[in-house]
Design a protein around this motif. Structure first.
Motif, short mmCIF file in Angstrom:
data_model
loop_
_atom_site.label_atom_id
_atom_site.label_comp_id
_atom_site.label_asym_id
_atom_site.label_seq_id
_atom_site.Cartn_x
_atom_site.Cartn_y
_atom_site.Cartn_z
N ARG A 1 0.86 -1.18 0.00
CA ARG A 1 0.00 0.00 0.00
C ARG A 1 0.90 1.23 0.00
O ARG A 1 1.50 1.56 1.02
CB ARG A 1 -0.93 -0.02 1.22
N TYR A 2 0.94 1.88 -1.14
CA TYR A 2 1.94 2.92 -1.37
C TYR A 2 1.25 4.26 -1.63
O TYR A 2 0.36 4.36 -2.48
CB TYR A 2 2.80 2.51 -2.57
N CYS A 3 1.61 5.29 -0.88
CA CYS A 3 1.04 6.62 -1.06
C CYS A 3 1.80 7.35 -2.18
O CYS A 3 3.01 7.57 -2.06
CB CYS A 3 1.12 7.42 0.24
N SER A 4 1.08 7.71 -3.22
CA SER A 4 1.74 8.34 -4.38
C SER A 4 2.22 9.75 -4.07
O SER A 4 3.14 10.25 -4.71
CB SER A 4 0.77 8.36 -5.56
N ALA A 5 1.61 10.43 -3.07
CA ALA A 5 2.01 11.80 -2.74
C ALA A 5 3.25 11.83 -1.85
O ALA A 5 4.18 12.60 -2.06
CB ALA A 5 0.86 12.54 -2.07
N GLU A 6 3.27 10.95 -0.82
CA GLU A 6 4.38 10.97 0.13
C GLU A 6 5.51 10.03 -0.26
O GLU A 6 6.60 10.09 0.31
CB GLU A 6 3.86 10.60 1.53
N GLY A 7 5.23 9.11 -1.20
CA GLY A 7 6.27 8.19 -1.63
C GLY A 7 6.66 7.17 -0.58
O GLY A 7 7.82 6.78 -0.51
N LYS A 8 5.69 6.73 0.24
CA LYS A 8 6.01 5.75 1.27
C LYS A 8 4.83 4.80 1.47
O LYS A 8 3.70 5.08 1.06
CB LYS A 8 6.35 6.44 2.58
N GLU A 9 5.13 3.67 2.13
CA GLU A 9 4.10 2.68 2.40
C GLU A 9 3.20 3.17 3.52
O GLU A 9 3.64 3.82 4.46
CB GLU A 9 4.76 1.35 2.80
N VAL A 10 1.88 2.88 3.40
CA VAL A 10 0.88 3.36 4.35
C VAL A 10 0.29 2.18 5.12
O VAL A 10 -0.14 1.19 4.52
CB VAL A 10 -0.26 4.12 3.63
N PRO A 11 0.22 2.23 6.46
CA PRO A 11 -0.40 1.15 7.22
C PRO A 11 -1.90 1.09 6.96
O PRO A 11 -2.54 2.10 6.66
CB PRO A 11 -0.11 1.51 8.69
N TYR A 12 -2.46 -0.11 7.10
CA TYR A 12 -3.87 -0.33 6.76
C TYR A 12 -4.79 0.57 7.60
O TYR A 12 -5.83 1.03 7.12
CB TYR A 12 -4.24 -1.80 6.99
N ALA A 13 -4.43 0.84 8.85
CA ALA A 13 -5.27 1.64 9.75
C ALA A 13 -5.45 3.07 9.24
O ALA A 13 -6.40 3.75 9.62
CB ALA A 13 -4.67 1.66 11.15
N GLU A 14 -4.54 3.54 8.38
CA GLU A 14 -4.62 4.92 7.88
C GLU A 14 -5.29 5.01 6.51
O GLU A 14 -5.31 6.08 5.90
CB GLU A 14 -3.21 5.51 7.80
N ILE A 15 -5.84 3.90 6.04
CA ILE A 15 -6.44 3.89 4.71
C ILE A 15 -7.94 4.13 4.81
O ILE A 15 -8.65 3.49 5.61
CB ILE A 15 -6.15 2.56 3.99
N ALA A 16 -8.44 5.08 4.02
CA ALA A 16 -9.87 5.40 3.96
C ALA A 16 -10.35 5.14 2.53
O ALA A 16 -9.60 4.67 1.68
CB ALA A 16 -10.10 6.85 4.36
N LYS A 17 -11.63 5.45 2.28
CA LYS A 17 -12.18 5.31 0.93
C LYS A 17 -12.26 6.69 0.29
O LYS A 17 -12.42 7.71 0.98
CB LYS A 17 -13.54 4.64 0.97
N GLY A 18 -12.17 6.73 -1.03
CA GLY A 18 -12.22 8.00 -1.74
C GLY A 18 -13.05 7.93 -3.00
O GLY A 18 -13.12 6.88 -3.65
N TYR A 19 -13.72 9.03 -3.32
CA TYR A 19 -14.49 9.14 -4.56
C TYR A 19 -13.81 10.17 -5.45
O TYR A 19 -13.64 11.33 -5.07
CB TYR A 19 -15.93 9.57 -4.27
N GLU A 20 -13.41 9.73 -6.65
CA GLU A 20 -12.69 10.62 -7.55
C GLU A 20 -13.67 11.48 -8.35
O GLU A 20 -14.59 10.97 -9.00
CB GLU A 20 -11.79 9.82 -8.50
N LEU A 21 -13.46 12.79 -8.33
CA LEU A 21 -14.27 13.74 -9.07
C LEU A 21 -13.83 13.81 -10.52
O LEU A 21 -12.70 13.40 -10.86
CB LEU A 21 -14.18 15.13 -8.42
N PRO A 22 -14.70 14.33 -11.42
CA PRO A 22 -14.33 14.42 -12.84
C PRO A 22 -13.04 15.20 -13.09
O PRO A 22 -12.31 14.92 -14.04
CB PRO A 22 -15.54 15.13 -13.47
#
Length: 292
Positions: A46-67
């Motif tokens: 699980r890799y954060c594209s903004a911070e460039g590091k692996e993210v623990p599962y507890a910090e993962i949420a859901k997201g809805y992408e806008l147009p």
């Protein structure tokens, strides 16, 4: 079995506390992605594209992408605040004949078990539903999603099958639907009906069919695991192309009748009469006197 949901069936002013269990299971052989060269498992991080590091599962949420590419972040707290009265209730809305529902809308099926002290209202709903010959249409929320569902009786249990919403079934858009309808000759339609009749059974026996692909895959895995060489099964003979539809139907009817022909029973042995038994005894005594 382990309960995956607890709530109640709301039937008018009657509330029946129940447990929900997944009624089906996938028997497909589970395969993992591995490196072909050494069989090592392929892993995903699980890799954060903004911070460039692996993210623990507890910090993962859901997201809805806008147009425009923006992202709306939704947390568990956001979902908990949604007004879902069916989150802990199967709310019965109406009753309809089962044949009024097209199976294309069916999704997942669950067993419904009454909780302690709720057996009487459960059995009442079950028996009344069975006697009516109808099914109940209900609303329920499972896994942060509200669905329509049908309640019916199966093997002395209430069973719930969730349904897709109308806009979740795609509209068929195929060119041939807009073309002129091919002309079917009456004799072709009659022969097609004969083929259906020759392949018809009074009841559907689910147990007589097997998953041949899964059996072959399990045999292949077993052979490789034990170090044995595997051999490819012989190819099935190709079907000859038949241009004439009527000939194809006639051949199909003949083949169906041949493969579904019941095995010939042996004629039962005739019961021996007194005269026959006397002849047999005499023959046996004659053979014994010769060998004495």
């Amino acid at each position: 079995m382990r309960s995956m949901w607890k709530g109640s069936v709301s039937f008018g002013l009657v509330t029946i506390p129940v447990n929900l269990y997944t009624a089906t299971e996938n028997k497909s052989v589970s395969l993992r992605q591995v490196h072909e060269a050494d069989g090592a498992r392929i892993q995903y991080k699980r890799y954060c594209s903004a911070e460039g590091k692996e993210v623990p599962y507890a910090e993962i949420a859901k997201g809805y992408e806008l147009p425009d590419g923006g992202m709306v972040v939704l947390t568990d707290a956001d979902f908990a605040e949604l007004p879902l009265p069916t989150s802990r209730a199967i709310d019965v809305l109406e009753f309809v004949p089962l044949e009024a529902i097209d199976p294309i809308y069916y999704d997942s099926t669950y067993y419904i078990e009454p909780q302690k002290a709720a057996a009487k209202p459960y059995v009442l709903l079950r028996d009344a539903l069975h006697k009516s010959g109808q099914v109940a249409i209900a609303k329920v929320a499972l896994r942060q999603r509200e669905s329509l569902a049908i309640l019916r009786v199966h093997s002395d249990l209430l069973v719930m099958t969730t349904m897709l919403w109308p806009d979740e079934v795609r509209t068929p858009e195929f060119g041939f639907l807009d073309e002129d309808v091919p002309q079917i000759r009456p004799q072709e339609l009659t022969m097609a009906g004969s083929l259906i009749d020759s392949m018809s059974e009074p009841v559907f026996e689910h147990g007589k069919y097997q998953d041949s692909y899964r059996e072959a895959l399990e045999a292949l895995i077993g052979a490789k695991a034990s170090g044995n060489e595997t051999t490819a099964p012989p190819e099935a003979p190709g079907k000859a192309e038949v241009v004439d539809l009527m000939s194809a139907l006639q051949a199909s009817v003949s083949a169906a009748k041949e493969t579904r022909k019941p095995a010939k029973r042996k004629a039962p042995a005739k019961a021996k009469t007194g005269e026959d038994a006397a002849k047999t005894d005499a023959a046996v005594k004659k053979r014994r006197s010769k060998t004495a």
